[in-house]
Write a protein that holds these residues in place. Structure first.
Motif, PDB file in Angstrom:
ATOM      1  N   ALA A 209       0.823  -1.219   0.000  1.00  0.00           N
ATOM      2  CA  ALA A 209       0.000   0.000   0.000  1.00  0.00           C
ATOM      3  C   ALA A 209       0.852   1.261   0.000  1.00  0.00           C
ATOM      4  O   ALA A 209       0.462   2.269  -0.594  1.00  0.00           O
ATOM      5  N   ALA A 210       2.018   1.210   0.641  1.00  0.00           N
ATOM      6  CA  ALA A 210       2.886   2.392   0.686  1.00  0.00           C
ATOM      7  C   ALA A 210       3.312   2.827  -0.708  1.00  0.00           C
ATOM      8  O   ALA A 210       3.508   4.007  -0.964  1.00  0.00           O
ATOM      9  N   ASN A 211       3.440   1.883  -1.634  1.00  0.00           N
ATOM     10  CA  ASN A 211       3.778   2.215  -3.012  1.00  0.00           C
ATOM     11  C   ASN A 211       2.537   2.547  -3.828  1.00  0.00           C
ATOM     12  O   ASN A 211       2.545   3.442  -4.667  1.00  0.00           O
TER      13      ASN A 211
ATOM     14  N   SER B 267      -8.846   5.988  -8.778  1.00  0.00           N
ATOM     15  CA  SER B 267      -7.652   6.323  -8.013  1.00  0.00           C
ATOM     16  C   SER B 267      -7.489   5.275  -6.913  1.00  0.00           C
ATOM     17  O   SER B 267      -8.416   4.539  -6.582  1.00  0.00           O
ATOM     18  N   ILE B 268      -6.292   5.233  -6.353  1.00  0.00           N
ATOM     19  CA  ILE B 268      -5.984   4.294  -5.285  1.00  0.00           C
ATOM     20  C   ILE B 268      -5.915   5.079  -3.979  1.00  0.00           C
ATOM     21  O   ILE B 268      -5.242   6.107  -3.902  1.00  0.00           O
ATOM     22  N   THR B 269      -6.614   4.617  -2.962  1.00  0.00           N
ATOM     23  CA  THR B 269      -6.663   5.307  -1.677  1.00  0.00           C
ATOM     24  C   THR B 269      -5.351   5.154  -0.911  1.00  0.00           C
ATOM     25  O   THR B 269      -4.475   4.370  -1.294  1.00  0.00           O
ATOM     26  N   GLU B 270      -5.246   5.867   0.174  1.00  0.00           N
ATOM     27  CA  GLU B 270      -4.047   5.800   1.018  1.00  0.00           C
ATOM     28  C   GLU B 270      -3.801   4.388   1.547  1.00  0.00           C
ATOM     29  O   GLU B 270      -2.666   3.990   1.785  1.00  0.00           O
ATOM     30  N   SER B 271      -4.860   3.609   1.697  1.00  0.00           N
ATOM     31  CA  SER B 271      -4.708   2.242   2.201  1.00  0.00           C
ATOM     32  C   SER B 271      -4.430   1.225   1.097  1.00  0.00           C
ATOM     33  O   SER B 271      -4.372   0.025   1.353  1.00  0.00           O
TER      34      SER B 271
ATOM     35  N   ILE C 284      -4.061  -2.321 -15.399  1.00  0.00           N
ATOM     36  CA  ILE C 284      -2.848  -1.509 -15.446  1.00  0.00           C
ATOM     37  C   ILE C 284      -2.815  -0.670 -14.177  1.00  0.00           C
ATOM     38  O   ILE C 284      -3.729   0.116 -13.927  1.00  0.00           O
ATOM     39  N   ILE C 285      -1.755  -0.857 -13.386  1.00  0.00           N
ATOM     40  CA  ILE C 285      -1.635  -0.121 -12.129  1.00  0.00           C
ATOM     41  C   ILE C 285      -0.408   0.773 -12.195  1.00  0.00           C
ATOM     42  O   ILE C 285       0.706   0.304 -12.423  1.00  0.00           O
ATOM     43  N   ASN C 286      -0.634   2.065 -12.029  1.00  0.00           N
ATOM     44  CA  ASN C 286       0.430   3.063 -11.921  1.00  0.00           C
ATOM     45  C   ASN C 286       0.456   3.524 -10.467  1.00  0.00           C
ATOM     46  O   ASN C 286      -0.380   4.346 -10.069  1.00  0.00           O
ATOM     47  N   PRO C 287       1.371   2.994  -9.669  1.00  0.00           N
ATOM     48  CA  PRO C 287       1.388   3.368  -8.258  1.00  0.00           C
ATOM     49  C   PRO C 287       1.780   4.821  -8.061  1.00  0.00           C
ATOM     50  O   PRO C 287       2.501   5.397  -8.881  1.00  0.00           O
ATOM     51  N   GLY C 288       1.311   5.401  -6.986  1.00  0.00           N
ATOM     52  CA  GLY C 288       1.627   6.789  -6.686  1.00  0.00           C
ATOM     53  C   GLY C 288       3.031   6.997  -6.162  1.00  0.00           C
ATOM     54  O   GLY C 288       3.580   8.079  -6.254  1.00  0.00           O
ATOM     55  N   ASN C 289       3.620   5.938  -5.615  1.00  0.00           N
ATOM     56  CA  ASN C 289       4.957   6.031  -5.037  1.00  0.00           C
ATOM     57  C   ASN C 289       5.770   4.812  -5.480  1.00  0.00           C
ATOM     58  O   ASN C 289       6.092   3.944  -4.667  1.00  0.00           O
ATOM     59  N   PRO C 290       6.087   4.707  -6.775  1.00  0.00           N
ATOM     60  CA  PRO C 290       6.790   3.518  -7.255  1.00  0.00           C
ATOM     61  C   PRO C 290       8.202   3.417  -6.677  1.00  0.00           C
ATOM     62  O   PRO C 290       8.858   4.424  -6.436  1.00  0.00           O
TER      63      PRO C 290
ATOM     64  N   SER D  98       7.260   6.074 -14.328  1.00  0.00           N
ATOM     65  CA  SER D  98       8.314   6.902 -13.764  1.00  0.00           C
ATOM     66  C   SER D  98       8.816   6.284 -12.475  1.00  0.00           C
ATOM     67  O   SER D  98       8.203   5.378 -11.917  1.00  0.00           O
ATOM     68  N   SER D  99       9.950   6.791 -12.016  1.00  0.00           N
ATOM     69  CA  SER D  99      10.518   6.374 -10.746  1.00  0.00           C
ATOM     70  C   SER D  99      11.310   7.531 -10.173  1.00  0.00           C
ATOM     71  O   SER D  99      11.917   8.310 -10.908  1.00  0.00           O
ATOM     72  N   ARG D 100      11.320   7.637  -8.873  1.00  0.00           N
ATOM     73  CA  ARG D 100      12.118   8.646  -8.193  1.00  0.00           C
ATOM     74  C   ARG D 100      13.544   8.141  -8.028  1.00  0.00           C
ATOM     75  O   ARG D 100      13.787   6.950  -7.851  1.00  0.00           O
ATOM     76  N   ILE D 101      14.482   9.068  -8.059  1.00  0.00           N
ATOM     77  CA  ILE D 101      15.890   8.752  -7.840  1.00  0.00           C
ATOM     78  C   ILE D 101      16.170   8.929  -6.345  1.00  0.00           C
ATOM     79  O   ILE D 101      15.824   9.959  -5.769  1.00  0.00           O
ATOM     80  N   THR D 102      16.781   7.910  -5.733  1.00  0.00           N
ATOM     81  CA  THR D 102      17.052   7.973  -4.297  1.00  0.00           C
ATOM     82  C   THR D 102      18.202   8.919  -4.005  1.00  0.00           C
ATOM     83  O   THR D 102      18.892   9.404  -4.912  1.00  0.00           O
TER      84      THR D 102
END
Length: 187
Positions: free
Chosen positions: A60-62, A81-85, A100-106, A170-174
């Motif tokens: 869920a965090a992703n 949309s996908i909820t916080e949970s 097709i799932i595009n996570p909010g925090n990949p 997309s992806s965030r750079i750490t």
């Protein structure tokens, strides 16, 4: 809730989108109605529609704040949309779909995910989906200048004209310059 609005003469409908309350209600539209000059006020009641499909997406965090779409063979798209949970509620007809799932925090723990031949019964249904882990990883340097940056994916399209098409991936750079993407086959 009540809506009071002054509308010019014409034909309308009202669409209502519920908040992310986790109760499984989805966007609902009224039937058409017509406003004519000098006519009496129109009063309508509208009840929210319940979803027939609940997707529980993990981690869920992703997944949270992302988007999920179900696409059938006619290219009809049903999305939510996908909820916080990590939950998505969708009203979708019975049939077979590509999910097709595009996570909010990949991240490497859960990224872009496709599920083929997903069957929707049409009755109330709860399904669990686990996000795909990354299949493309790398490091961007210098990491001090790239941290928290964004990696976007483009796909080469070859036909009458050859061009690059930006995908919704997309992806965030750490902070260490690392990135992980989950790409579908063929990209």
């Amino acid at each position: 809730g009540k809506l009071k609005q002054f509308l010019e003469p014409g034909t309308y409908r009202v669409s209502i989108w519920p908040n992310e309350n986790g109760d499984g209600y989805v966007g609902t539209s009224s039937g058409e109605f017509t406003i004519t000059a000098g006519a009496a006020d129109i009063v309508q009641d509208l009840s929210l529609t319940k979803a027939n499909l609940k997707l529980e997406i993990s981690p869920a965090a992703n997944a949270k704040w992302g988007n999920v779409s179900l696409v059938n063979s006619n290219e009809e798209d049903f999305s939510s949309s996908i909820t916080e949970s990590g939950t998505a509620f969708i009203l979708v007809p019975a049939g077979t779909y590509k999910v097709i799932i595009n996570p909010g925090n990949p991240s490497s723990a859960g990224g872009y995910t496709e599920v083929s031949n997903f069957v929707v019964t049409g009755a109330t249904q709860v399904s669990q989906v686990t996000l795909a882990t990354g299949n493309v990883t790398g490091t961007v340097s210098p990491s001090s200048d790239s941290q928290n940056g964004l990696i976007r994916v483009e796909q080469k399209i070859v036909g009458l004209k050859t061009y690059w098409s930006q995908l919704n991936l997309s992806s965030r750079i750490t902070e260490n310059g690392a990135f992980t993407l989950s790409l579908p086959a063929g990209t």
